[in-house]
Design a protein around this motif. Sequence first.
Motif, PDB file in Angstrom:
ATOM      1  N   LEU A 103     -12.619   1.802   4.140  1.00  0.00           N
ATOM      2  CA  LEU A 103     -12.419   2.756   5.220  1.00  0.00           C
ATOM      3  C   LEU A 103     -12.363   4.225   4.836  1.00  0.00           C
ATOM      4  CD1 LEU A 103      -9.833   0.724   7.263  1.00  0.00           C
ATOM      5  CD2 LEU A 103     -12.241   1.026   7.718  1.00  0.00           C
ATOM      6  N   SER A 104     -11.882   4.558   3.664  1.00  0.00           N
ATOM      7  CA  SER A 104     -11.680   5.963   3.283  1.00  0.00           C
ATOM      8  C   SER A 104     -10.821   6.692   4.309  1.00  0.00           C
ATOM      9  CB  SER A 104     -13.033   6.681   3.139  1.00  0.00           C
ATOM     10  OG  SER A 104     -13.814   6.069   2.156  1.00  0.00           O
ATOM     11  N   ALA A 105      -9.684   6.099   4.619  1.00  0.00           N
ATOM     12  CA  ALA A 105      -8.697   6.684   5.538  1.00  0.00           C
ATOM     13  C   ALA A 105      -9.312   7.028   6.892  1.00  0.00           C
ATOM     14  CB  ALA A 105      -8.059   7.917   4.923  1.00  0.00           C
ATOM     15  N   LYS A 118      -3.090   0.848  13.773  1.00  0.00           N
ATOM     16  CA  LYS A 118      -3.987   1.850  13.195  1.00  0.00           C
ATOM     17  C   LYS A 118      -3.486   2.332  11.835  1.00  0.00           C
ATOM     18  CE  LYS A 118      -6.180   6.255  14.501  1.00  0.00           C
ATOM     19  NZ  LYS A 118      -6.289   7.266  15.578  1.00  0.00           N
ATOM     20  N   PHE A 119      -2.174   2.298  11.612  1.00  0.00           N
ATOM     21  CA  PHE A 119      -1.615   2.767  10.334  1.00  0.00           C
ATOM     22  C   PHE A 119      -2.102   1.944   9.152  1.00  0.00           C
ATOM     23  CE2 PHE A 119       1.413  -0.448  11.776  1.00  0.00           C
ATOM     24  CZ  PHE A 119       1.686  -1.160  10.617  1.00  0.00           C
ATOM     25  N   LEU A 120      -2.660   0.762   9.406  1.00  0.00           N
ATOM     26  CA  LEU A 120      -3.185  -0.050   8.309  1.00  0.00           C
ATOM     27  C   LEU A 120      -4.415   0.573   7.668  1.00  0.00           C
ATOM     28  CD1 LEU A 120      -2.871  -3.624   9.869  1.00  0.00           C
ATOM     29  CD2 LEU A 120      -1.467  -2.668   8.026  1.00  0.00           C
ATOM     30  N   HIS A 121      -5.080   1.489   8.390  1.00  0.00           N
ATOM     31  CA  HIS A 121      -6.307   2.065   7.839  1.00  0.00           C
ATOM     32  C   HIS A 121      -6.394   3.580   7.928  1.00  0.00           C
ATOM     33  CE1 HIS A 121      -8.060   2.767  11.832  1.00  0.00           C
ATOM     34  NE2 HIS A 121      -7.684   1.554  12.174  1.00  0.00           N
ATOM     35  N   TYR A 138       0.849  -1.195   0.000  1.00  0.00           N
ATOM     36  CA  TYR A 138       0.000   0.000   0.000  1.00  0.00           C
ATOM     37  C   TYR A 138       0.883   1.243   0.000  1.00  0.00           C
ATOM     38  CZ  TYR A 138      -2.937   3.771   1.772  1.00  0.00           C
ATOM     39  OH  TYR A 138      -3.580   4.968   1.924  1.00  0.00           O
ATOM     40  N   THR A 139       0.568   2.182  -0.880  1.00  0.00           N
ATOM     41  CA  THR A 139       1.202   3.497  -0.849  1.00  0.00           C
ATOM     42  C   THR A 139       0.112   4.541  -0.670  1.00  0.00           C
ATOM     43  OG1 THR A 139       1.153   3.627  -3.269  1.00  0.00           O
ATOM     44  CG2 THR A 139       3.194   2.854  -2.254  1.00  0.00           C
ATOM     45  N   HIS A 178      -8.225  -6.331  10.421  1.00  0.00           N
ATOM     46  CA  HIS A 178      -8.181  -5.304  11.469  1.00  0.00           C
ATOM     47  C   HIS A 178      -9.522  -4.588  11.425  1.00  0.00           C
ATOM     48  CE1 HIS A 178      -6.072  -1.809  13.639  1.00  0.00           C
ATOM     49  NE2 HIS A 178      -5.968  -2.862  14.404  1.00  0.00           N
ATOM     50  N   VAL A 179     -10.379  -4.911  12.373  1.00  0.00           N
ATOM     51  CA  VAL A 179     -11.780  -4.494  12.331  1.00  0.00           C
ATOM     52  C   VAL A 179     -11.965  -3.116  12.956  1.00  0.00           C
ATOM     53  CG1 VAL A 179     -14.090  -5.042  13.188  1.00  0.00           C
ATOM     54  CG2 VAL A 179     -12.608  -6.867  12.336  1.00  0.00           C
TER      55      VAL A 179
END
Length: 206
Positions: A33-35, A162-165, A6-7, A195-196
């Motif tokens: 998620l839209s960030a 949290k950085f995953l989303h 992911y970038t 990661h929910v």
Amino acid sequence: HVAVVYTINNQPKIYLNGQDTQAVPVTHYSNNLSASTSNSTDRLTIGAIGPGGAGEANWWPGMMQDLRITKKAIYTSNFTPPNSLLYNPCPIQPACEDVALHIQSDTTDANTSFTDLSSNAHAITVVGDTQHSTADAHLGTTSMSFDGAGDYLQVGDTTTFKFLHDASTDYTVEGWFYIDSSIPTSNTVHRIMGHVINSSRDVAIE
């Protein structure tokens, strides 16, 4: 070997055995998620959805090896997958501080202890019968074994990954994954990692 790269501000790229899948992957990545800047409702779950969202489901029926999450886009084009376990230095070396999680299997059969080899040394909670197994071992003497019926691992707290989303950094999730077709399962989707955020929003590799 599967690598999800992911970038920031781009769709993830998925490499299967080092080859770009060109958006028709055997394993797919879903991000609804839209960030989102929300914290997760549960810890990072490996081998299932986990209890934090729609309930435990989509269990992984098979083996995993050398699962690593790095805060860096390690692969930008087709590559040759590693032919040995990832140690430091790795074939394509991220800085030690960039490695967020690293779990591999190279131990004794039926061992139920899992260790995060990254400098974070996260505690790993074992659920069900998740264990190391010499059956279908790849690269190491064992692989991580999931029976497809309630086995999974959980790592960190609700903010650790949290950085995953939250779209704050590039990252790569990679490892070796094998579905054992002899394991009976009612699931049509098998989750490598999830990661929910809530019952309808999560980051997942399936």
